[in-house]
Design a protein around this motif. Structure first.
Motif, PDB file in Angstrom:
ATOM      1  N   ILE A 103      -5.734  -1.766  -6.242  1.00 57.44           N
ATOM      2  CA  ILE A 103      -4.275  -1.951  -6.276  1.00 57.44           C
ATOM      3  C   ILE A 103      -3.990  -3.361  -6.784  1.00 57.44           C
ATOM      4  CG2 ILE A 103      -2.141  -1.984  -4.926  1.00 57.44           C
ATOM      5  CD1 ILE A 103      -3.590  -0.160  -2.893  1.00 57.44           C
ATOM      6  N   LYS A 104      -3.265  -3.465  -7.870  1.00 59.34           N
ATOM      7  CA  LYS A 104      -2.996  -4.778  -8.453  1.00 59.34           C
ATOM      8  C   LYS A 104      -1.602  -5.264  -8.074  1.00 59.34           C
ATOM      9  CE  LYS A 104      -3.139  -7.469 -12.713  1.00 59.34           C
ATOM     10  NZ  LYS A 104      -3.347  -7.457 -14.194  1.00 59.34           N
ATOM     11  N   LEU A 105      -1.551  -6.405  -7.421  1.00 56.43           N
ATOM     12  CA  LEU A 105      -0.289  -7.067  -7.089  1.00 56.43           C
ATOM     13  C   LEU A 105      -0.295  -8.440  -7.749  1.00 56.43           C
ATOM     14  CD1 LEU A 105       2.379  -7.372  -5.480  1.00 56.43           C
ATOM     15  CD2 LEU A 105       1.001  -8.330  -3.622  1.00 56.43           C
ATOM     16  N   PRO A 118       0.845   4.945  -7.965  1.00 57.30           N
ATOM     17  CA  PRO A 118      -0.329   4.097  -8.232  1.00 57.30           C
ATOM     18  C   PRO A 118      -0.359   3.483  -9.625  1.00 57.30           C
ATOM     19  CG  PRO A 118      -0.923   6.428  -8.285  1.00 57.30           C
ATOM     20  CD  PRO A 118       0.497   6.362  -7.801  1.00 57.30           C
ATOM     21  N   LYS A 119       0.503   3.934 -10.530  1.00 56.08           N
ATOM     22  CA  LYS A 119       0.470   3.454 -11.908  1.00 56.08           C
ATOM     23  C   LYS A 119       1.461   2.334 -12.193  1.00 56.08           C
ATOM     24  CE  LYS A 119      -1.158   7.842 -13.847  1.00 56.08           C
ATOM     25  NZ  LYS A 119      -0.888   8.925 -14.855  1.00 56.08           N
ATOM     26  N   ASP A 135      -9.336  -2.563  -3.526  1.00 50.87           N
ATOM     27  CA  ASP A 135      -9.065  -1.126  -3.431  1.00 50.87           C
ATOM     28  C   ASP A 135      -8.387  -0.580  -4.687  1.00 50.87           C
ATOM     29  OD1 ASP A 135     -10.155  -1.011  -0.890  1.00 50.87           O
ATOM     30  OD2 ASP A 135      -8.243  -1.405   0.106  1.00 50.87           O
ATOM     31  N   LEU A 140      -6.079  -6.061  -1.759  1.00 54.43           N
ATOM     32  CA  LEU A 140      -5.561  -4.906  -2.492  1.00 54.43           C
ATOM     33  C   LEU A 140      -6.375  -4.643  -3.751  1.00 54.43           C
ATOM     34  CD1 LEU A 140      -1.740  -5.655  -2.186  1.00 54.43           C
ATOM     35  CD2 LEU A 140      -2.958  -3.785  -1.073  1.00 54.43           C
ATOM     36  N   ALA A 163       2.093   1.650  -3.551  1.00 50.85           N
ATOM     37  CA  ALA A 163       1.003   2.107  -4.412  1.00 50.85           C
ATOM     38  C   ALA A 163       0.682   3.582  -4.183  1.00 50.85           C
ATOM     39  CB  ALA A 163      -0.239   1.251  -4.170  1.00 50.85           C
ATOM     40  N   SER A 222      -3.282  -9.984  -2.016  1.00 52.95           N
ATOM     41  CA  SER A 222      -3.566  -9.561  -3.388  1.00 52.95           C
ATOM     42  C   SER A 222      -5.055  -9.309  -3.599  1.00 52.95           C
ATOM     43  CB  SER A 222      -3.065 -10.631  -4.368  1.00 52.95           C
ATOM     44  OG  SER A 222      -3.349 -10.262  -5.699  1.00 52.95           O
ATOM     45  N   ARG A 266       0.838  -1.213   0.000  1.00 53.74           N
ATOM     46  CA  ARG A 266       0.000   0.000   0.000  1.00 53.74           C
ATOM     47  C   ARG A 266       0.872   1.263   0.000  1.00 53.74           C
ATOM     48  NH1 ARG A 266      -5.357  -0.797   0.611  1.00 53.74           N
ATOM     49  NH2 ARG A 266      -6.042  -2.862   1.320  1.00 53.74           N
TER      50      ARG A 266
END
Length: 431
Positions: free
Chosen positions: A253-255, A195-196, A251, A248, A191, A245, A188
């Motif tokens: 956020i890609k992991l 964020p990109k 929200d 995330l 990110a 993952s 987090r």
């Protein structure tokens, strides 16, 4: 990671030698200029697997781990790439979380502020780079990460302590619960900084091989009951990664998780130095990790074709390897020369030849470049510039003569990124 005995654990603790510090962008730098694409920046964070440590390394050793191979794969995909590696020996998830909190807050820290008793000889140098790390993360296109092996390392001591299986299982669960919290906090933080950026991390492999079977005889290289407890820890750690993952993703956020552990199953002795008392990957193991990361990032893993005995290197232009029918590169005065026509055709540039002046004119990307055979100068958009490389020359190939010029001249005259990777004996030329 894990070890097969206390001796292996002590080897990990005593890792006093290490690779050269990577405190600035590695690879071939490419600065953004007018008309030049922004570079594809790779940032590597994590532990000794990210650092690229192999058994027997010293402070003079040059790493060739999964990070370097991810970098090479980016070149294979035609990206004007560069990378920086912040891997720290012995780092745990809690240490990574503390480091990234300092990075996010713009605070300069000491190694002990991150994690006590880190065994990396570069630890103070790396800990002092929080400002640079923040800049690197914010400008990254791709962030790769390994973390978790050192969190489970204390399990070995617990296994040797005489604790019951139930006590060990509870101990592993406690470690993994804390690992989950620290990992999620770290991702987090990354990110929030960027964020990109694409984020990819690996799961953990188990370096301890299963018992060997010879007819009716079974040979345990490590007590099977202990190995199964360690394997259970690996499986649960993968589960933690998937839980993190999923949360995330909710929200935005890609992991991505690179599947490394399955590639090592059945290849533990082949892919690691466990037989020498070191759980780290060897060159084959890091190659397997490179494949796993590349597959997660790009969906494939690329290599060059086998070369003929008289061909000294391969050439990949904008993600495509020059065909076997192309004129082979030539080595002169320890410099690599390539056939100009083959390169310009691959780039889609216009090339004209003036026989009277023995010069070649290249029109590419709104620029005009004139190279003359034997001349130490090149004309770029009407301006005469002295080359820092040997001059171009003519070489007869079959019934025709071809203009050969040094690889470095492509970068100087045409504004291309030219990267030679000795590990692959391959030159990458990207726009």
């Amino acid at each position: 990671m894990y070890s097969k005995s206390r001796k292996i654990q002590s080897v990990i603790v005593m890792l006093a030698f290490m690779i050269l510090a990577a405190s600035a962008w590695g690879g071939s730098p490419a600065r953004a200029e007018s008309g030049v694409p922004e570079p594809y920046r790779i940032v590597a964070l994590g532990d000794s697997l990210t650092a690229g440590y192999e058994h027997g390394y010293t402070e003079k050793s040059v790493p060739y781990g999964y990070v370097e191979q991810v970098y090479e794969q980016s070149l294979f995909h035609g990206l004007r790439a560069e990378y920086v590696n912040y891997g720290i020996l012995g780092l745990k998830a809690e240490g990574l979380n503390r480091l990234l909190q300092a990075v996010s807050g713009g605070r300069t820290v000491k190694a002990d502020d991150i994690q006590k008793e880190l065994q990396d000889p570069r630890k103070e140098t790396l800990a002092a780079q929080t400002v640079q790390m923040a800049k690197s993360i914010r400008s990254a296109s791709l962030i790769v990460l390994t973390i978790g092996g050192n969190d489970l390392l204390p399990v070995m001591t617990k296994l040797d302590s005489g604790a019951t299986d139930e006590e060990i299982t509870t101990y592993i669960q406690t470690i993994l619960d804390q690992y989950e919290k620290d990992l999620e906090a770290s991702i987090r933080t990354i990110a929030a900084l960027n964020p990109k950026a694409q984020m990819v991390m690996s799961d953990q492999y188990l370096p301890v091989p299963a018992p060997l079977q010879f007819g009716s005889t079974t040979i345990e290289l490590y007590p099977e009951a202990k190995r199964k407890l360690l394997l259970d820890g690996v499986t649960k750690l993968r589960g933690k990664l998937e839980l993190v993952s999923t949360r995330l993703a909710a929200d935005g956020i890609k992991l991505q998780v690179a599947d490394v552990s399955s590639l090592f199953v059945g290849h533990e002795l082949e892919y690691t130095s466990i037989a020498q008392g070191d759980i780290h990957p060897n060159h084959l193991g890091y190659a397997a990790m490179g494949r796993a990361f590349a597959t997660a990032i790009w969906g494939d893993y690329r290599t060059v074709r086998p070369r003929q005995a008289n061909v000294q290197m391969s050439v990949v232009v904008a993600g495509k390897e020059l065909p076997a029918s192309a004129a082979p590169p030539v080595l002169r005065s320890n410099r690599s020369f390539v056939a100009m026509r083959d390169i310009t055709d691959a780039l889609g540039a216009k090339l004209t030849w003036n026989n009277a002046t023995q010069s070649a004119t290249v029109s590419y990307n709104n620029h005009t470049v004139i190279l003359t055979i034997g001349s130490a100068y090149v004309t770029i958009d009407g301006k005469k510039v002295k080359l820092t490389t040997p001059p171009a020359f003519l070489l007869k190939s079959g019934k025709e003569s071809k203009t050969y010029l040094p690889l470095a001249a492509l970068s100087e005259a045409l504004g291309l990124q030219v990267t030679y990777r000795g590990t692959l004996q391959t030159a990458f030329i990207n726009k």
